[in-house]
Write an enzyme that holds these catalytic residues in place. Structure first.
Site, short mmCIF file in Angstrom:
data_model
loop_
_atom_site.label_atom_id
_atom_site.label_comp_id
_atom_site.label_asym_id
_atom_site.label_seq_id
_atom_site.Cartn_x
_atom_site.Cartn_y
_atom_site.Cartn_z
N GLY A 258 41.71 39.36 44.38
CA GLY A 258 41.70 38.21 45.28
C GLY A 258 42.89 37.28 45.12
O GLY A 258 43.01 36.31 45.85
N HIS A 259 43.77 37.57 44.18
CA HIS A 259 44.90 36.64 43.90
C HIS A 259 46.20 37.41 43.81
O HIS A 259 46.71 37.62 42.72
CB HIS A 259 44.63 35.90 42.59
N PHE A 260 46.78 37.83 44.74
CA PHE A 260 46.50 37.83 46.17
C PHE A 260 46.48 39.28 46.62
O PHE A 260 47.26 40.08 46.12
CB PHE A 260 47.58 37.05 46.92
N TYR B 159 41.20 39.87 38.53
CA TYR B 159 41.63 38.74 39.36
C TYR B 159 42.63 39.14 40.43
O TYR B 159 42.81 38.43 41.41
CB TYR B 159 42.20 37.60 38.50
N VAL C 40 49.47 38.27 41.97
CA VAL C 40 50.13 37.32 41.07
C VAL C 40 49.09 36.86 40.04
O VAL C 40 47.97 36.48 40.41
CB VAL C 40 50.67 36.10 41.86
#
Length: 161
Positions: A53-55, A50, A60
């Site tokens: 893309g986060h971020f 994750y 985070v």
């Protein structure tokens, strides 16, 4: 009821929870007092999928995944007393109350996951849960969950409580 405290490694966790990579979010149970409380650990690695893309510029851990880690921890507490077959049961959220996020969780953090049993009535479990990093609260919530048996094709048996 015994007050003996128990720890569980990843091999035992895999026998209790149906989750697998990339959604298994508990690495170790540090302290388990059946039907009372649990303390578990999630090592947050930069390699978590994750984070791409986060971020991209400031990774985070998504708050919903922190809540999922807390729910998995609570499931381990529930399963410490209730016999079950992880292949034929689903542990499901029924509700999340009073969720608060107090600190970001980043790669390199150790997320300490705590859940305290509140009550169990008619197939519904309630827990008070808290996630901490370095002794600081990252998130907290009241979790309401249930266990449902699945039938042969993975569908829920709505009649089980």
């Amino acid at each position: 009821m015994s007050t003996e405290k128990i720890s569980l490694d990843i091999h035992k966790i895999l026998t209790l929870l149906p989750h697998r990579y990339p959604i298994l979010l508990v690495d170790r149970v540090l302290d388990l007092e059946p039907h009372r409380s649990i303390k578990a650990l999630k090592n947050v690695s930069f390699n978590e999928p994750y984070f791409m893309g986060h971020f991209p510029n400031r990774p985070v851990m998504p708050g919903v995944l922190i809540l999922e880690a807390l729910a998995q921890t609570a499931a381990l507490l529930a399963f410490s007393e209730e016999p079950h077959d992880p292949v034929s049961t689903l542990y499901l959220f029924v509700g999340i109350d009073n969720a608060r996020f107090k600190r970001v969780v980043e790669p390199g953090d150790q997320l300490i996951l705590k859940a305290t049993f509140e009550r169990h009535m008619r197939g519904i479990w309630k827990f008070r849960a808290r996630a901490e990093v370095d002794g600081m609260v990252a998130a907290e919530a009241d979790l309401i969950c249930t266990v449902r048996r699945t039938v042969g094709n993975g569908q829920q048996d709505a009649g089980l409580r």
